[in-house]
Design a protein around this motif. Structure first.
Motif, mmCIF file in Angstrom:
data_model
loop_
_atom_site.group_PDB
_atom_site.id
_atom_site.type_symbol
_atom_site.label_atom_id
_atom_site.label_comp_id
_atom_site.label_asym_id
_atom_site.label_seq_id
_atom_site.Cartn_x
_atom_site.Cartn_y
_atom_site.Cartn_z
ATOM 1 N N GLU A 98 0.897 -1.142 0.068
ATOM 2 C CA GLU A 98 0.069 -0.075 -0.178
ATOM 3 C C GLU A 98 0.779 1.102 -0.187
ATOM 4 O OE1 GLU A 98 -3.804 1.722 2.573
ATOM 5 O OE2 GLU A 98 -1.826 1.060 3.721
ATOM 6 N N GLY A 99 0.490 2.383 -0.816
ATOM 7 C CA GLY A 99 1.173 3.423 -0.906
ATOM 8 C C GLY A 99 2.551 3.671 -1.816
ATOM 9 N N THR A 100 2.893 2.242 -2.407
ATOM 10 C CA THR A 100 3.842 2.470 -3.326
ATOM 11 C C THR A 100 3.362 2.534 -4.784
ATOM 12 O OG1 THR A 100 3.873 0.002 -3.614
ATOM 13 C CG2 THR A 100 5.262 1.076 -1.803
ATOM 14 N N ARG A 101 4.047 2.873 -5.570
ATOM 15 C CA ARG A 101 3.928 3.112 -7.117
ATOM 16 C C ARG A 101 3.254 1.877 -7.766
ATOM 17 N NH1 ARG A 101 2.661 7.053 -10.500
ATOM 18 N NH2 ARG A 101 3.519 6.623 -12.629
ATOM 19 N N SER A 121 -4.959 -0.243 -9.506
ATOM 20 C CA SER A 121 -4.449 1.177 -9.345
ATOM 21 C C SER A 121 -3.569 1.430 -10.258
ATOM 22 C CB SER A 121 -3.599 1.189 -8.011
ATOM 23 O OG SER A 121 -4.705 1.071 -6.860
ATOM 24 N N TRP A 122 -3.099 0.835 -11.203
ATOM 25 C CA TRP A 122 -2.224 1.149 -12.367
ATOM 26 C C TRP A 122 -2.868 2.081 -13.282
ATOM 27 C CZ3 TRP A 122 -3.893 -0.491 -17.132
ATOM 28 C CH2 TRP A 122 -4.700 -1.411 -16.977
ATOM 29 N N LEU A 123 -4.356 1.863 -13.333
ATOM 30 C CA LEU A 123 -5.042 2.331 -14.159
ATOM 31 C C LEU A 123 -5.370 3.974 -14.057
ATOM 32 C CD1 LEU A 123 -6.598 1.885 -17.029
ATOM 33 C CD2 LEU A 123 -8.231 0.972 -15.797
ATOM 34 N N PHE A 124 -5.373 4.280 -12.566
ATOM 35 C CA PHE A 124 -6.131 5.578 -12.170
ATOM 36 C C PHE A 124 -4.950 6.415 -11.528
ATOM 37 C CE2 PHE A 124 -9.308 2.198 -12.013
ATOM 38 C CZ PHE A 124 -10.470 2.613 -13.137
ATOM 39 N N PRO A 125 -4.724 7.827 -12.211
ATOM 40 C CA PRO A 125 -4.067 8.466 -11.350
ATOM 41 C C PRO A 125 -4.360 8.562 -9.843
ATOM 42 C CG PRO A 125 -4.500 9.554 -13.246
ATOM 43 C CD PRO A 125 -5.633 8.145 -13.276
ATOM 44 N N PRO A 126 -3.395 8.723 -8.828
ATOM 45 C CA PRO A 126 -2.064 8.825 -8.911
ATOM 46 C C PRO A 126 -1.085 7.832 -9.149
ATOM 47 C CG PRO A 126 -2.904 9.041 -6.756
ATOM 48 C CD PRO A 126 -3.650 8.870 -7.551
ATOM 49 N N TYR A 127 -1.693 6.448 -9.825
ATOM 50 C CA TYR A 127 -1.021 4.997 -9.929
ATOM 51 C C TYR A 127 -0.276 4.908 -8.426
ATOM 52 C CZ TYR A 127 -1.969 6.920 -14.376
ATOM 53 O OH TYR A 127 -2.659 7.566 -15.676
ATOM 54 N N VAL A 128 -0.914 4.689 -7.479
ATOM 55 C CA VAL A 128 -0.507 4.444 -6.097
ATOM 56 C C VAL A 128 -1.485 3.215 -5.417
ATOM 57 C CG1 VAL A 128 0.013 4.928 -3.632
ATOM 58 C CG2 VAL A 128 0.659 6.703 -5.795
ATOM 59 N N ASP A 130 2.862 -4.601 -17.944
ATOM 60 C CA ASP A 130 3.206 -3.213 -17.592
ATOM 61 C C ASP A 130 2.006 -2.329 -17.602
ATOM 62 O OD1 ASP A 130 4.304 -0.796 -18.608
ATOM 63 O OD2 ASP A 130 6.238 -1.454 -17.722
ATOM 64 N N GLY A 131 1.966 -1.524 -16.583
ATOM 65 C CA GLY A 131 0.890 -0.750 -16.684
ATOM 66 C C GLY A 131 0.858 0.475 -17.579
#
Length: 131
Positions: A18-21, A59-66, A83-84
Motif C-alpha cells: 500500500e502507498g507504493t507506485r 491502481s495502475w489504471l487510475f492516477p495517481p497510480y499508487v 506493464d501498466g
C-alpha cells in the motif's frame, strides 16, 4: 497477451505494498493472492483472496497510480504480469481496446465492491433471530 510476461511468487512473498507506485498488474494463473489492508500495530487485515483467472491490481489504471492495498502470495503463485504504463499507452492508441480494458476493470471493481459490502453487512449488520 503479447504484452504479458510469466512470473512466479513463492508463498508469503509480497507482490505490492500500500502507498507504493502502481506500475504493473497481474492475472493469476495458479495459486492464491490475498489483498490486505495494513493495520498499525497488528497483522494486516485480509480483505480478499484471488485465484486463477482473476485480476490482481487496478491502481495502475487510475492516477495517481499508487496502490490502495497490499497483495501477498498465500500459496505459490504463477501469474501473467503486465506493464501498466505500456497497457495505458495501448489503450490510448486503440480506443476499442481501451474501452474493453476499462469495462473489464470496471466490472472487477464493481464485483469487489459488492463483495466487500456483503462482507461488511455480515460483520456489522444487526442480526435478527426468527421468532
Amino acid at each position: 497477451m503479447s504484452q504479458a510476461r510469466e512470473v512466479h511468487f513463492p508463498a508469503g512473498a509480497g507482490i505490492f505494498a500500500e502507498g507504493t507506485r502502481a506500475e504493473s498488474f497481474w492475472i493469476v494463473r495458479s495459486g492464491t493472492v490475498t489483498l490486505e489492508i495494513p493495520v498499525p500495530g497488528r497483522r494486516p487485515a485480509s480483505v480478499e483472496s484471488l485465484g486463477p483467472g482473476e485480476l490482481v491490481g487496478w491502481s495502475w489504471l487510475f492516477p495517481p497510480y499508487v496502490w490502495q492495498l497490499a497483495a501477498e502470495a498465500m500459496t505459490p503463485v504463477r501469474a501473467y504480469e503486465f506493464d501498466g504504463t505500456r497497457v495505458r499507452l495501448l489503450m490510448d492508441a486503440d480506443p476499442a481496446f481501451g474501452s474493453a480494458v476499462g469495462h473489464w476493470v470496471g466490472r472487477v471493481l464493481a464485483l469487489r465492491l459488492h463483495q466487500t459490502r456483503t462482507r461488511l453487512l455480515d460483520l456489522y449488520a444487526p442480526h435478527v433471530t426468527p421468532g
